[in-house]
Scaffold this motif. Structure first.
Motif, PDB file in Angstrom:
ATOM      1  N   THR A   8       0.931  -1.130   0.086  1.00 15.97           N
ATOM      2  CA  THR A   8      -0.073   0.072  -0.146  1.00 15.97           C
ATOM      3  C   THR A   8       0.876   1.286  -0.021  1.00 15.97           C
ATOM      4  OG1 THR A   8      -1.401  -1.116   1.140  1.00 15.97           O
ATOM      5  CG2 THR A   8      -1.759   1.315   1.156  1.00 15.97           C
ATOM      6  N   PRO A   9       0.688   2.175  -0.920  1.00 13.66           N
ATOM      7  CA  PRO A   9       1.715   3.356  -0.968  1.00 13.66           C
ATOM      8  C   PRO A   9       1.308   4.039   0.420  1.00 13.66           C
ATOM      9  CG  PRO A   9      -0.146   3.492  -2.474  1.00 13.66           C
ATOM     10  CD  PRO A   9      -0.337   2.159  -2.219  1.00 13.66           C
ATOM     11  N   PRO A  10       2.186   4.752   0.890  1.00 13.59           N
ATOM     12  CA  PRO A  10       2.157   5.386   2.262  1.00 13.59           C
ATOM     13  C   PRO A  10       1.750   6.729   2.031  1.00 13.59           C
ATOM     14  CG  PRO A  10       4.472   5.392   1.612  1.00 13.59           C
ATOM     15  CD  PRO A  10       3.673   4.546   0.494  1.00 13.59           C
ATOM     16  N   ASP A 420     -11.591  12.317  -5.693  1.00 16.84           N
ATOM     17  CA  ASP A 420     -11.300  11.789  -4.958  1.00 16.84           C
ATOM     18  C   ASP A 420     -11.477   9.975  -4.815  1.00 16.84           C
ATOM     19  OD1 ASP A 420     -10.043  13.954  -3.520  1.00 16.84           O
ATOM     20  OD2 ASP A 420     -11.682  14.376  -2.274  1.00 16.84           O
ATOM     21  N   ASP A 421     -12.242   9.586  -5.743  1.00 17.70           N
ATOM     22  CA  ASP A 421     -12.208   8.029  -5.829  1.00 17.70           C
ATOM     23  C   ASP A 421     -10.804   7.291  -6.203  1.00 17.70           C
ATOM     24  OD1 ASP A 421     -14.853   8.670  -5.416  1.00 17.70           O
ATOM     25  OD2 ASP A 421     -15.513   8.094  -7.369  1.00 17.70           O
ATOM     26  N   ARG A 422     -10.890   5.989  -5.893  1.00 21.47           N
ATOM     27  CA  ARG A 422      -9.991   5.189  -6.190  1.00 21.47           C
ATOM     28  C   ARG A 422     -10.445   3.976  -6.719  1.00 21.47           C
ATOM     29  NH1 ARG A 422      -7.998   9.324  -5.315  1.00 21.47           N
ATOM     30  NH2 ARG A 422      -6.164  10.096  -4.033  1.00 21.47           N
ATOM     31  N   TYR A 423      -9.345   3.124  -7.380  1.00 20.17           N
ATOM     32  CA  TYR A 423      -9.768   1.752  -7.842  1.00 20.17           C
ATOM     33  C   TYR A 423      -9.378   0.756  -7.083  1.00 20.17           C
ATOM     34  CZ  TYR A 423     -10.716   4.003 -12.594  1.00 20.17           C
ATOM     35  OH  TYR A 423     -11.222   4.908 -13.612  1.00 20.17           O
ATOM     36  N   GLU A 424     -10.052  -0.479  -6.629  1.00 18.46           N
ATOM     37  CA  GLU A 424      -9.474  -1.275  -6.167  1.00 18.46           C
ATOM     38  C   GLU A 424      -9.579  -2.522  -7.125  1.00 18.46           C
ATOM     39  OE1 GLU A 424     -11.129  -3.514  -2.159  1.00 18.46           O
ATOM     40  OE2 GLU A 424     -11.900  -4.634  -4.130  1.00 18.46           O
ATOM     41  N   VAL A 425      -8.079  -2.888  -7.302  1.00 17.21           N
ATOM     42  CA  VAL A 425      -7.628  -3.931  -8.393  1.00 17.21           C
ATOM     43  C   VAL A 425      -7.561  -5.271  -7.601  1.00 17.21           C
ATOM     44  CG1 VAL A 425      -6.113  -4.440 -10.076  1.00 17.21           C
ATOM     45  CG2 VAL A 425      -6.637  -2.230  -9.772  1.00 17.21           C
ATOM     46  N   LEU A 427      -6.217  -8.853  -7.732  1.00 12.56           N
ATOM     47  CA  LEU A 427      -5.251  -9.892  -8.626  1.00 12.56           C
ATOM     48  C   LEU A 427      -5.171 -11.200  -7.971  1.00 12.56           C
ATOM     49  CD1 LEU A 427      -3.106 -10.506 -10.896  1.00 12.56           C
ATOM     50  CD2 LEU A 427      -1.332  -9.892  -9.221  1.00 12.56           C
ATOM     51  N   ASP A 428      -5.771 -12.013  -8.663  1.00 15.24           N
ATOM     52  CA  ASP A 428      -5.997 -13.562  -8.189  1.00 15.24           C
ATOM     53  C   ASP A 428      -6.579 -13.347  -6.489  1.00 15.24           C
ATOM     54  OD1 ASP A 428      -4.897 -14.559 -10.342  1.00 15.24           O
ATOM     55  OD2 ASP A 428      -2.916 -14.500  -9.230  1.00 15.24           O
ATOM     56  N   GLY A 429      -7.604 -12.457  -6.484  1.00 13.44           N
ATOM     57  CA  GLY A 429      -8.451 -12.316  -5.242  1.00 13.44           C
ATOM     58  C   GLY A 429      -7.747 -11.268  -4.209  1.00 13.44           C
ATOM     59  N   GLN A 430      -6.451 -10.730  -4.419  1.00  5.13           N
ATOM     60  CA  GLN A 430      -5.902  -9.975  -3.596  1.00  5.13           C
ATOM     61  C   GLN A 430      -5.974  -8.521  -3.972  1.00  5.13           C
ATOM     62  OE1 GLN A 430      -1.907 -11.235  -2.115  1.00  5.13           O
ATOM     63  NE2 GLN A 430      -2.149 -13.006  -3.859  1.00  5.13           N
ATOM     64  N   PRO A 431      -6.388  -7.549  -3.009  1.00  4.87           N
ATOM     65  CA  PRO A 431      -6.833  -6.258  -3.321  1.00  4.87           C
ATOM     66  C   PRO A 431      -5.539  -5.279  -3.280  1.00  4.87           C
ATOM     67  CG  PRO A 431      -7.435  -6.536  -0.983  1.00  4.87           C
ATOM     68  CD  PRO A 431      -6.973  -7.962  -1.597  1.00  4.87           C
ATOM     69  N   SER A 432      -5.548  -4.453  -4.177  1.00  5.47           N
ATOM     70  CA  SER A 432      -4.764  -3.199  -4.350  1.00  5.47           C
ATOM     71  C   SER A 432      -5.583  -2.134  -4.589  1.00  5.47           C
ATOM     72  CB  SER A 432      -3.471  -3.492  -5.227  1.00  5.47           C
ATOM     73  OG  SER A 432      -2.631  -2.488  -5.268  1.00  5.47           O
ATOM     74  N   VAL A 433      -4.985  -0.767  -3.902  1.00  4.19           N
ATOM     75  CA  VAL A 433      -6.127   0.387  -4.134  1.00  4.19           C
ATOM     76  C   VAL A 433      -5.135   1.395  -4.856  1.00  4.19           C
ATOM     77  CG1 VAL A 433      -7.252   2.290  -3.166  1.00  4.19           C
ATOM     78  CG2 VAL A 433      -7.595   0.145  -2.322  1.00  4.19           C
ATOM     79  N   PRO A 445       5.767 -17.546 -18.648  1.00  3.74           N
ATOM     80  CA  PRO A 445       5.086 -18.477 -19.483  1.00  3.74           C
ATOM     81  C   PRO A 445       4.429 -19.504 -18.561  1.00  3.74           C
ATOM     82  CG  PRO A 445       7.518 -17.978 -20.365  1.00  3.74           C
ATOM     83  CD  PRO A 445       7.292 -17.258 -18.944  1.00  3.74           C
ATOM     84  N   GLY A 446       3.160 -19.628 -18.859  1.00  3.67           N
ATOM     85  CA  GLY A 446       2.327 -20.606 -18.286  1.00  3.67           C
ATOM     86  C   GLY A 446       1.296 -20.185 -17.285  1.00  3.67           C
ATOM     87  N   ASP A 447       1.607 -18.737 -16.889  1.00  2.00           N
ATOM     88  CA  ASP A 447       0.935 -18.216 -15.765  1.00  2.00           C
ATOM     89  C   ASP A 447      -0.407 -17.805 -16.370  1.00  2.00           C
ATOM     90  OD1 ASP A 447       2.774 -18.357 -14.090  1.00  2.00           O
ATOM     91  OD2 ASP A 447       3.361 -16.457 -14.009  1.00  2.00           O
ATOM     92  N   ARG A 448      -1.419 -17.560 -15.444  1.00  2.00           N
ATOM     93  CA  ARG A 448      -2.880 -17.223 -15.828  1.00  2.00           C
ATOM     94  C   ARG A 448      -3.094 -15.947 -14.948  1.00  2.00           C
ATOM     95  NH1 ARG A 448      -7.345 -18.630 -18.618  1.00  2.00           N
ATOM     96  NH2 ARG A 448      -9.554 -17.845 -17.754  1.00  2.00           N
ATOM     97  N   VAL A 449      -3.052 -14.896 -15.365  1.00  2.00           N
ATOM     98  CA  VAL A 449      -3.363 -13.635 -14.640  1.00  2.00           C
ATOM     99  C   VAL A 449      -4.619 -13.241 -14.699  1.00  2.00           C
ATOM    100  CG1 VAL A 449      -2.480 -11.564 -13.945  1.00  2.00           C
ATOM    101  CG2 VAL A 449      -0.908 -13.319 -14.905  1.00  2.00           C
ATOM    102  N   CYS A 450      -5.371 -13.024 -13.530  1.00  2.00           N
ATOM    103  CA  CYS A 450      -6.870 -12.653 -13.691  1.00  2.00           C
ATOM    104  C   CYS A 450      -7.280 -11.161 -12.908  1.00  2.00           C
ATOM    105  CB  CYS A 450      -7.564 -13.531 -13.217  1.00  2.00           C
ATOM    106  SG  CYS A 450      -7.774 -14.880 -14.204  1.00  2.00           S
ATOM    107  N   VAL A 451      -7.778 -10.395 -12.992  1.00  2.00           N
ATOM    108  CA  VAL A 451      -8.091  -9.108 -12.396  1.00  2.00           C
ATOM    109  C   VAL A 451      -9.579  -8.862 -12.549  1.00  2.00           C
ATOM    110  CG1 VAL A 451      -5.689  -8.261 -12.699  1.00  2.00           C
ATOM    111  CG2 VAL A 451      -7.496  -7.435 -13.926  1.00  2.00           C
ATOM    112  N   THR A 452     -10.108  -8.201 -11.331  1.00  2.00           N
ATOM    113  CA  THR A 452     -11.226  -7.359 -11.319  1.00  2.00           C
ATOM    114  C   THR A 452     -10.914  -5.836 -10.837  1.00  2.00           C
ATOM    115  OG1 THR A 452     -11.960  -8.181  -9.334  1.00  2.00           O
ATOM    116  CG2 THR A 452     -12.797  -9.496 -11.115  1.00  2.00           C
ATOM    117  N   VAL A 453     -11.871  -4.982 -11.375  1.00  2.00           N
ATOM    118  CA  VAL A 453     -11.541  -3.719 -10.914  1.00  2.00           C
ATOM    119  C   VAL A 453     -12.852  -3.081 -10.428  1.00  2.00           C
ATOM    120  CG1 VAL A 453     -10.795  -1.383 -11.324  1.00  2.00           C
ATOM    121  CG2 VAL A 453      -9.598  -3.345 -12.611  1.00  2.00           C
ATOM    122  N   ALA A 454     -12.651  -2.281  -9.229  1.00  2.00           N
ATOM    123  CA  ALA A 454     -14.157  -1.748  -8.635  1.00  2.00           C
ATOM    124  C   ALA A 454     -13.655  -0.110  -8.237  1.00  2.00           C
ATOM    125  CB  ALA A 454     -14.643  -2.268  -7.514  1.00  2.00           C
TER     126      ALA A 454
END
Length: 472
Positions: A8-10, A420-425, A427-433, A445-454
């Motif tokens: 998390t950025p300080p 002042d809104d932010r995005y919650e990304v 990645l594989d279920g772990q949140p980052s704002v 190679p061989g990785d499957r990378v999945c994201v959702t954004v809110a």
């Protein structure tokens, strides 16, 4: 492959967070905007889980070293260093591009450009040596580029004084660019090993690969270490690279330290000779020639050691952002307090002025009551406004993705955020704002990378987007 999300950025006084720039084993690098003077900067922040006294001293040593050496035009500039409110040390640095670390693998860089870069970076290393400091991690990815196209050397995180270098110790290693005596634990670094790393770095920029990397073959760490210990680097494989330049780099990467150029300055002179042979103007050597110019570095014992960590003042201004509803209420309460003080000071005690009449007292308290009601109605209106804006947050639409050699970049259109809104990304279920409308993830190679954004507003998270997955 296990990946970690950026920390998390300080919240930093005087800086506004923008996005993530990169992640490493001990720290993350974020893009911030400095408020005064207004400019974009790169902020390197230690990971909370690795911060201890030893790592903190290493980080602070890097801050001191880079600040003292960054007057050199080919060393990354450090603007300031401190400790965030959550206890993580950070460095505020000049914002530069890291594209060279990938560019040499994608395209053939002109020989004249490589020689210019090599001489400028070697000048920076020679300056550090004259100040009694070894870099110990010279490699293409630690050469950044300023907005004006000038190469600068970064990341003095494992630097050491020359007086300490003859004692082997555990250090971070970048195997393809590490001298054989360092890989064998015979030394933790010397001037000769830095000459080897410079030669290997210049070779890489010309060849598009590290010196002992076999195209299409096995290039594990064990393979590379074995080749560095026993083999010679193969030909660069470019017709525009002269035999003299090939010999210069082969000599710089000799197995025996005493067979290499005696110091970095000797290597620089050989690179300048290659420029003359090529028919281009010589790149000037940028080394301080007067003793006072190197006097900014303290005595040897202090070059990589910090005596303590700056104390963090939790009450310092700017440490905490004020919430607008509270600020509005505080302002109204201040008006009430002022009104009461005015009513009291109009007739101070002990001055012989008659006390206010009953009618004036009633009027004063009536005004106070009106102000209190205004506060109550204002608070109610604010609460209604917050509820009306958080119950219907915009939803992110389609997410697009692109890939590079070892990363996946996700991006999306702004669905109509407030400032002042932010995005919650996730990645594989772990949140980052974050604030930016793009997100970068490392991949193999061989990785499957999945994201959702809110969208996140005032602590409330809206409905997530549809999941976007990339098979790397």
């Amino acid at each position: 492959m296990a990946r970690r999300l950026p920390s998390t950025p300080p919240t930093l006084p005087g800086f506004s967070y923008i996005t993530v720039l990169g992640s490493g084993g001990f720290a993350d690098v974020f893009l911030y905007e400095q408020n005064l003077p207004r400019r974009q900067v790169a902020v390197k922040v230690m990971l909370a889980e690795v911060v201890n006294d030893s790592v903190r001293q290493m980080f602070q040593a890097e801050a001191n070293l880079m600040a003292q050496l960054s007057t050199h035009p080919s060393i990354l500039t450090v603007y300031q260093a401190s400790v965030s409110a959550d206890g993580r040390p950070y460095l505020v640095m000049e914002l530069c591009s890291s594209s060279l670390g990938q560019r040499y693998r994608r395209e053939s860089i002109p020989v004249a450009d490589v020689l210019r870069i090599g001489i400028k970076i070697a000048s920076a290393v020679e300056t550090a040596h004259r100040a009694g400091v070894l870099h110990r991690d010279i490699k293409p990815s630690n050469i950044l580029t300023t907005a004006y196209g000038n190469p600068v050397l970064s990341d003095f995180g494992i630097a050491a004084t020359l007086s300490e270098s003859d004692t082997p110790e555990a250090v971070g290693l970048s195997i393809p660019w590490s001298a054989p005596e360092v890989l064998n634990d015979d030394s933790s670094g010397t001037i000769a090993s830095e000459v080897w790393s410079l030669g290997a770095t210049i070779y890489s920029l010309l060849a598009g690969r590290s010196p002992f990397e076999v195209t299409g073959g096995s290039n594990t760490s064990a393979d590379l270490i074995a080749r560095i210990a026993k083999a010679k680097p193969g030909p660069i494989g470019r017709a525009d690279v002269s035999p003299q330049l090939e010999r210069t780099l082969q000599r710089a990467m000799s197995k025996r330290p005493d067979a290499r150029p005696g110091d970095v300055m000797e290597l620089i002179r050989e690179l300048q000779s290659a420029e003359l042979e090529l028919g281009v103007a010589q790149t000037p050597v940028e080394v301080a020639m007067d003793d006072w110019a190197l006097a900014t570095v303290a005595d040897l014992d202090d070059r990589t050691r910090i005596k303590g960590v700056p104390a963090v003042n939790p009450d310092a201004p700017g440490r905490r952002r004020r919430r607008q509803p509270v600020a509005a209420a505080s302002g109204a309460q201040s008006q009430v307090g002022t009104l009461i003080r005015q009513s009291r000071s109009a007739y101070p005690t002990g001055t012989g002025v008659p006390r206010p009449s009953r009618q004036r007292t009633v009027l004063t308290w009536a005004l106070v009551a009106v102000a209190v009601l205004a506060i109550a109605f204002g608070a109610t209106a604010t609460a209604v406004m917050i509820r009306s804006t958080t119950n219907d947050l915009p939803r992110v639409g389609a997410i697009s993705a692109s890939t590079t050699e070892n990363t996946v970049v996700f991006s999306w259109a702004d669905p109509g955020r407030l400032p002042d809104d932010r995005y919650e990304v996730r990645l594989d279920g772990q949140p980052s704002v974050q604030q930016a409308s793009r997100f970068t993830s490392a991949a193999e190679p061989g990785d499957r990378v999945c994201v959702t954004v809110a969208v996140v507003r005032n602590g409330t998270t809206g409905a997530p987007s549809s999941e976007k997955c990339v098979d790397f």
